[in-house]
Enzyme design. Structure first.
Site, short mmCIF file in Angstrom:
data_model
loop_
_atom_site.label_atom_id
_atom_site.label_comp_id
_atom_site.label_asym_id
_atom_site.label_seq_id
_atom_site.Cartn_x
_atom_site.Cartn_y
_atom_site.Cartn_z
NE ARG A 7 -3.82 -2.17 0.14
CZ ARG A 7 -3.71 -3.48 -0.03
NH1 ARG A 7 -2.55 -4.03 -0.36
NH2 ARG A 7 -4.76 -4.27 0.13
CG ASP A 55 12.32 6.92 27.65
OD1 ASP A 55 11.67 7.80 27.06
OD2 ASP A 55 12.19 6.66 28.86
NE ARG A 66 0.87 11.17 28.00
CZ ARG A 66 0.93 10.67 29.23
NH1 ARG A 66 -0.05 9.93 29.70
NH2 ARG A 66 1.98 10.89 30.00
CG ASP A 125 10.17 14.80 29.34
OD1 ASP A 125 11.38 15.06 29.16
OD2 ASP A 125 9.77 14.09 30.27
CB THR A 129 16.89 16.49 25.58
OG1 THR A 129 17.05 16.19 26.96
CG2 THR A 129 17.38 15.33 24.75
CB CYS A 166 18.48 25.67 13.85
SG CYS A 166 19.15 26.87 15.01
CB CYS A 181 7.78 21.29 31.36
SG CYS A 181 7.67 20.20 32.76
CB CYS A 240 21.61 31.25 14.74
SG CYS A 240 21.17 29.77 15.65
CB CYS A 243 22.03 27.05 12.22
SG CYS A 243 20.91 28.45 12.09
ZN LIG Z 1 19.77 28.80 14.05
#
Ligand SMILES: [Zn+2]
Length: 339
Positions: A7, A55, A66, A125, A129, A166, A181, A240, A243
């Site tokens: 598919r 994790d 969920r 979360d 990170t 970015c 959060c 930045c 980036c």
């Molecule tokens: Zn940037």
């Protein structure tokens, strides 16, 4: 294989050639909570060649509403999410090479894990990170797909080095930090909607159809019936630090990462030892039992009851102290047990 992906191969955007590309790609999924389990399932069913999922947490009853990869059995066994996800993903598609890592996605570990990776999926979360992922993405030229949700609200944005702004650029125009959060709860359809946006973009990037890739920042509120798509082409900031031309990748500096953190929306503090070291959970369980502590565990972790609090210790010496948000108090509990 032909039947399995028929598919998807029939879909003109992918085709035989696209499927071939998907089967050769390696995706790194950071976080195995709600977004991570959803993305991992979609990508495993789509036939991605290799998947690494990381994790730091384990499965609890409040996740089941969920976090679609997990079952009541995983809760009863207190399985680390990465281990439970790996088991389920292997059962879904044995063609996919899966590597599960129980640990904290520190900048150092991320830099190690991205070798050979074609795409990173954001399923974390926390902001720390995400910013580290953003710097790793720019440094090693690997696209990543930001996604977040709270309540009935969610958002997604694809970051392709050299093509889009970015996450650090976006911070100048969108207040993302406060949205990562929240203790206000969440409904599963909001999670699913973010997963749909993130994984659709993932498939486009995996088949290298960059013309089809979305360049706008999507946000929606399923309860209030709102959907917004913001153009981001002007958000790229020349100065930045992640980036721009004089980039320093500020979020890869380990010192910028706190070692003791209150986990998102919970009465839980994570403590990471200064240097990771393998500890013998079996020996520790023996010692603690002889001191009168109630200890439970599995091959991956040890759970110690301590009156008001409960501490869960992982093999790498990392611990989660449940029942407090007080960093100093959590540290003293950690030191009492692990010295
Ligand atoms: Zn940037």
């Amino acid at each position: 294989m032909d039947e399995r992906y028929s598919r998807q191969v029939l879909f003109p955007g992918i085709g035989k050639e696209g499927q071939e590309k998907i089967s050769k790609k390696h995706v790194l999924i950071i976080g195995a909570g709600a977004l991570g389990s959803g993305s991992a399932e979609v990508l495993a069913r789509s036939g991605v060649g290799k998947m690494t999922i990381i994790d730091r947490d384990y499965v609890e009853a409040s996740n089941l509403q969920r976090q679609q990869l997990y079952t009541e059995e995983d809760v009863a066994e207190k399985l680390p999410k990465a281990a439970a996800a790996e088991k389920r993903l292997r059962a879904i598609n044995s063609d996919v090479e899966i590597r599960a890592i129980i640990g904290d996605a520190t900048p150092d570990l991320l830099e190690e894990l991205v070798a050979g990776v074609d795409l990173m999926m954001d399923a974390t979360d926390n902001f720390e990170t995400r910013m580290a992922m953003n710097d790793v993405s720019q440094k090693y030229n690997i696209p990543w797909i930001y996604g977040a949700c709270v309540g009935s609200y969610g958002m997604s944005f694809s970051i392709i080095p050299g093509k889009t702004p970015c996450l650090n650029c976006l911070l100048r125009s969108i207040p993302l930090q406060g949205l990562t959060c929240d203790t206000g709860g969440i409904i599963s359809p909001a999670v699913q909607m973010v997963i749909a946006h993130q994984t659709a973009e993932a498939l486009k990037i995996l088949v290298e159809d960059y013309d089809a890739a979305r360049t706008s920042f999507v946000s929606f509120d399923l309860w209030r019936n709102e959907y917004t798509s913001l153009k981001m082409s002007k958000a790229k900031f020349a100065g930045c630090l992640s980036c721009g031309e004089e980039r320093t990748y500020p979020y890869l500096d380990y010192e910028n990462m706190t070692k003791t953190t209150v986990l998102c929306g919970r009465d839980t503090v994570q403590i990471r030892p200064a240097a990771a070291s393998e500890i013998s959970l079996e020996r520790l369980a023996g010692q603690l039992s002889s001191l009168g502590y109630v200890v439970k565990g599995n091959p991956y972790l040890l759970s110690v009851e301590m009156g008001e609090e409960r501490m869960v210790i992982f093999q790498d010496g990392r611990a989660l102290v449940h029942g407090t948000k007080d960093l100093t108090h959590a540290k003293s509990i950690y030191q009492r047990i692990l010295g």
